[in-house]
Design an enzyme around this catalytic site. Structure first.
Site, PDB file in Angstrom:
ATOM      1  N   SER A   1       1.385   2.456  -5.119  1.00 24.31           N
ATOM      2  CA  SER A   1       1.375   2.402  -3.661  1.00 24.31           C
ATOM      3  C   SER A   1       2.319   3.449  -3.070  1.00 24.31           C
ATOM      4  O   SER A   1       2.126   4.645  -3.271  1.00 24.31           O
ATOM      5  CB  SER A   1       1.730   0.982  -3.202  1.00 24.31           C
ATOM      6  OG  SER A   1       1.481   0.817  -1.829  1.00 24.31           O
TER       7      SER A   1
ATOM      8  N   ASP B   1      -9.167  -2.476  -2.086  1.00 20.98           N
ATOM      9  CA  ASP B   1      -7.925  -1.937  -1.543  1.00 20.98           C
ATOM     10  C   ASP B   1      -8.225  -1.023  -0.356  1.00 20.98           C
ATOM     11  O   ASP B   1      -9.090  -0.155  -0.452  1.00 20.98           O
ATOM     12  CB  ASP B   1      -7.226  -1.133  -2.652  1.00 20.98           C
ATOM     13  CG  ASP B   1      -5.888  -0.555  -2.244  1.00 20.98           C
ATOM     14  OD1 ASP B   1      -5.443  -0.789  -1.113  1.00 20.98           O
ATOM     15  OD2 ASP B   1      -5.290   0.132  -3.089  1.00 20.98           O
TER      16      ASP B   1
ATOM     17  N   HIS C   1      -5.156  -4.347  -3.570  1.00 21.91           N
ATOM     18  CA  HIS C   1      -3.909  -3.603  -3.620  1.00 21.91           C
ATOM     19  C   HIS C   1      -2.814  -4.521  -4.168  1.00 21.91           C
ATOM     20  O   HIS C   1      -2.837  -5.728  -3.954  1.00 21.91           O
ATOM     21  CB  HIS C   1      -3.537  -3.146  -2.206  1.00 21.91           C
ATOM     22  CG  HIS C   1      -2.440  -2.138  -2.164  1.00 21.91           C
ATOM     23  ND1 HIS C   1      -2.645  -0.813  -2.445  1.00 21.91           N
ATOM     24  CD2 HIS C   1      -1.118  -2.271  -1.886  1.00 21.91           C
ATOM     25  CE1 HIS C   1      -1.501  -0.161  -2.335  1.00 21.91           C
ATOM     26  NE2 HIS C   1      -0.550  -1.018  -2.002  1.00 21.91           N
TER      27      HIS C   1
END
Length: 309
Positions: A160, A253, A283
């Protein structure tokens, strides 16, 4: 195309969406303390990492500050490759402590040294403070390896926001030769701060990471400045000098398509790219190991294969 969630995550996601709807009904507003607390609540789902021969908190000294790191080695006497880990959390959340089990598993399964970086977080320290910390560690990483044997192989890994940091440093390495990166490993990376990719909208609600929260994260990170596109690695310099890259994406995601676009851009200039997508996952699935243990193990194996090939 909107993702289709795995049955393994469906009950958890239903509960999370119910709680989110109740929070919105009550008018609960985002705050750094709230989002940090909510992320830390996932710690029990991450589980515990394996015991290792060497785990120690150390620091890399920058000009005006000491940058805390945690160093892991499964075999301190062996010359192992070094992997610098930058955790996720929207540039606002996450910590070395939260990601400790993940770093232990990377070190054990990939048979490598892991340096996990406690970089500064927004909004107290907005862009580019965290990147500056991570760059200092990348340049001076050997300073925190006293007493350990290690090889010359140097890799970076991030999920991320940590993926954003990796790709930013890789982009900078094209001009700054102090930044040596042999390979980069990106797990559902954030590489486009503009929110222009289709999945940002298609997967932007109901899949744990919500579109409005992402926008809020970025507003905290960049403050009032309009740096979103200029800071996005997807729109920066991309040349064949970038390191060999592993990209792992999740089908449900909001950031899925920017990871795919980044991989495509690297391939277009001749960079060796390896991509794997877990279609039914959200995610931050690496923080949900208790629910998707098989997929997390597959991810650790992909990382190990890439590091050691």
């Amino acid at each position: 195309m909107r993702g289709v969630i795995s049955e393994k995550l469906a009950p958890f996601l239903a509960q999370a969406n119910e709680a989110l709807a109740e929070s919105k009904k009550q008018g609960v507003q985002f705050s750094p303390a709230l989002v940090r607390s909510n992320l830390d609540k996932l710690a029990p789902l991450i589980g515990e990492g394996p015991a290792l021969s060497f785990v120690q908190d150390r620091a890399v000294q920058a000009e005006e500050r000491a940058i805390a790191v945690r160093v892991y080695s499964p075999a301190p006497e062996k010359a192992l490759p070094v992997v610098i880990h930058y955790h996720g959390g929207g540039h606002m959340c996450g910590s070395v402590e939260l990601y400790d089990p993940i770093c232990r598993k990377i070190a054990a399964q990939s048979h490598c040294i892991v340096i996990s970086v406690e970089y500064r977080l927004a909004p107290e320290h907005p862009y580019p403070a965290g990147i500056d910390d991570c760059r200092e560690v990348l340049i001076n990483y050997q300073a925190c390896l006293a007493g350990l044997n290690f090889s010359n192989a140097l890799y970076i890994i991030g999920d991320s926001a940590g993926g954003a940091i990796c790709t930013t440093l890789a982009m900078q390495s094209q001009q700054d030769k102090r930044l040596r990166i042999d390979k980069q490993i990106l797990i559902y990376p954030s590489v486009d701060y503009t929110g222009q990719q289709p999945s940002f909208t298609e997967n932007g609600s109901g899949f744990l990471l919500e579109q409005d929260k992402i926008t809020w994260y970025f507003n905290q990170y960049f403050k009032a400045s309009d740096n979103s596109k200029a800071a996005s690695p997807l729109y920066g310099e991309i040349s064949k000098t970038l390191p060999e890259t592993l990209v792992i994406t999740a089908g449900c995601d909001p950031l899925r398509d920017e990871g795919l676009a980044y991989a495509k851009a690297l391939k277009a200039v001749g960079v060796a790219v390896h991509h794997h997508q877990f279609d039914g996952l959200t995610h931050a699935y690496m923080l949900l190991d208790a629910l998707v243990a098989e997929e997390c193990q597959q991810t650790f194996q992909l990382i190990a294969n890439f590091i050691n090939k």
